[in-house]
Design a protein around this motif. Sequence first.
Motif, mmCIF file in Angstrom:
data_model
loop_
_atom_site.group_PDB
_atom_site.id
_atom_site.type_symbol
_atom_site.label_atom_id
_atom_site.label_comp_id
_atom_site.label_asym_id
_atom_site.label_seq_id
_atom_site.Cartn_x
_atom_site.Cartn_y
_atom_site.Cartn_z
ATOM 1 N N GLY A 125 0.847 -1.201 0.000
ATOM 2 C CA GLY A 125 0.000 0.000 0.000
ATOM 3 C C GLY A 125 0.877 1.243 0.000
ATOM 4 O O GLY A 125 2.109 1.154 -0.066
ATOM 5 N N TRP A 126 0.251 2.384 0.083
ATOM 6 C CA TRP A 126 0.998 3.667 0.139
ATOM 7 C C TRP A 126 1.923 3.675 1.352
ATOM 8 O O TRP A 126 1.562 3.152 2.408
ATOM 9 C CB TRP A 126 0.002 4.801 0.303
ATOM 10 N N TYR A 127 3.107 4.239 1.182
ATOM 11 C CA TYR A 127 3.999 4.422 2.328
ATOM 12 C C TYR A 127 3.395 5.479 3.274
ATOM 13 O O TYR A 127 2.920 6.521 2.805
ATOM 14 C CB TYR A 127 5.365 4.947 1.877
ATOM 15 N N ALA A 128 3.506 5.231 4.560
ATOM 16 C CA ALA A 128 3.061 6.238 5.536
ATOM 17 C C ALA A 128 3.843 7.538 5.341
ATOM 18 O O ALA A 128 3.314 8.637 5.539
ATOM 19 C CB ALA A 128 3.259 5.698 6.951
ATOM 20 N N GLU A 129 5.107 7.371 4.912
ATOM 21 C CA GLU A 129 5.971 8.557 4.737
ATOM 22 C C GLU A 129 5.440 9.492 3.645
ATOM 23 O O GLU A 129 5.748 10.693 3.654
ATOM 24 C CB GLU A 129 7.406 8.126 4.402
ATOM 25 N N ASN A 130 4.621 8.943 2.712
ATOM 26 C CA ASN A 130 4.060 9.815 1.665
ATOM 27 C C ASN A 130 3.247 10.955 2.281
ATOM 28 O O ASN A 130 3.169 12.046 1.735
ATOM 29 C CB ASN A 130 3.109 9.038 0.736
ATOM 30 N N TYR A 131 2.613 10.644 3.419
ATOM 31 C CA TYR A 131 1.721 11.632 4.035
ATOM 32 C C TYR A 131 2.496 12.744 4.733
ATOM 33 O O TYR A 131 1.908 13.720 5.171
ATOM 34 C CB TYR A 131 0.746 10.933 5.005
ATOM 35 N N LEU A 132 3.811 12.579 4.837
ATOM 36 C CA LEU A 132 4.615 13.610 5.502
ATOM 37 C C LEU A 132 5.032 14.720 4.544
ATOM 38 O O LEU A 132 5.477 15.779 4.979
ATOM 39 C CB LEU A 132 5.887 12.985 6.108
ATOM 40 N N MET A 133 4.872 14.447 3.226
ATOM 41 C CA MET A 133 5.373 15.423 2.254
ATOM 42 C C MET A 133 4.730 16.793 2.452
ATOM 43 O O MET A 133 5.382 17.822 2.328
ATOM 44 C CB MET A 133 5.121 14.919 0.827
#
Length: 287
Positions: free
Chosen positions: A141-149
Amino acid sequence: MTKYLVTGATGQLGQLVLSALSEKNIPTSDIAVLVRREVAAAELKSKGYDVRMGDYSDTDKLVSAFAGIERLLLISGSEVGQRLPQHLNVVTSAKAAGVKFIAYTSLLKARSSKIGLAPEHVGTEEAIAASGLDYTFLRNGWYAENYLMALPQILELGQHFGAAGDAKFAPATRADLADAAAVVLSSEGHEGKTYELAGDDSFTYADYVGTIAELSGKEITYVDMPEAAFKDALTGAGLPEPLAALLSNADAVSKDGWLFDDSKTLSGLIGHPTTPIKDVLKAAMAS
Ligand SMILES: NC(=O)c1ccc[n+]([C@@H]2O[C@H](COP(=O)([O-])OP(=O)(O)OC[C@H]3O[C@@H](n4cnc5c(N)ncnc54)[C@H](OP(=O)(O)O)[C@@H]3O)[C@@H](O)[C@H]2O)c1
């Protein structure tokens, strides 16, 4: 002694896979890494890895790079639009070199997903299945880190923009996904399996801004926009048009659940709960 090879080993996920393999006491000398840049090759060599030079676009080099490898982790490439032919080169070369098993980092619910990235992953899965090699699909799935951008802007503006309505997201950290890849690469019993890999917990954007508000002590609101307007906002903020189109579309189609999964397959594989988004945000805000 089984010989492993990790592609994409210089990337963010690949480096975490190497760490996870070390934690499982796999000696670095048993781990080959596919690398396309000399500087990165020297660094990995100095750490004891068996460095094999090669690019997904160069089939001849790939066949010799894969010599003597039994189990290979193909981390999907980063050149969106070029990846299917590149991945097919890897599969063909692995087969020609006598590799027995491929684990491939695919996309959550790849076969039915309406996310624009899905077709390259489906094409790769089909080629691997048709190759006759043993395989496991790690549908990340989407990386959680994507939401930090967007976090710095969210904190600055007190607003989070998106086009997902009340869609539920269940991302997982790269570290948890890397651990799953290391488990599958280094242990038996995963052949022929497709794992849908997502975080244990899910959230909507309203929940997400609520968590940021709680951690920061600031008032944060979620501003939902139509897909086209969100895309314009992203390009206005400096994102290249194709990336803005991809992200705004992923937000919009996520209302149908393509970035959500509650099977807990990932935590089952790695043997512990996945890292909650609150911890990911806390760490990012502390740094
Ligand atoms: N699930 C998600 O949310 C998500 C988000 C972004 C990406 N992804 C996918 O997951 C993959 C791994 O993520 P990541 O964060 O580790 O990405 P990353 O940091 O960009 O790493 C990509 C890795 O692939 C290697 N690579 C790319 N093209 C290659 C080629 N033609 N030949 C050989 N090696 C090549 C890169 O090598 P160099 O170091 O030489 O560039 C690097 O090691 C990405 O490549 C992408 O397919 C998933």
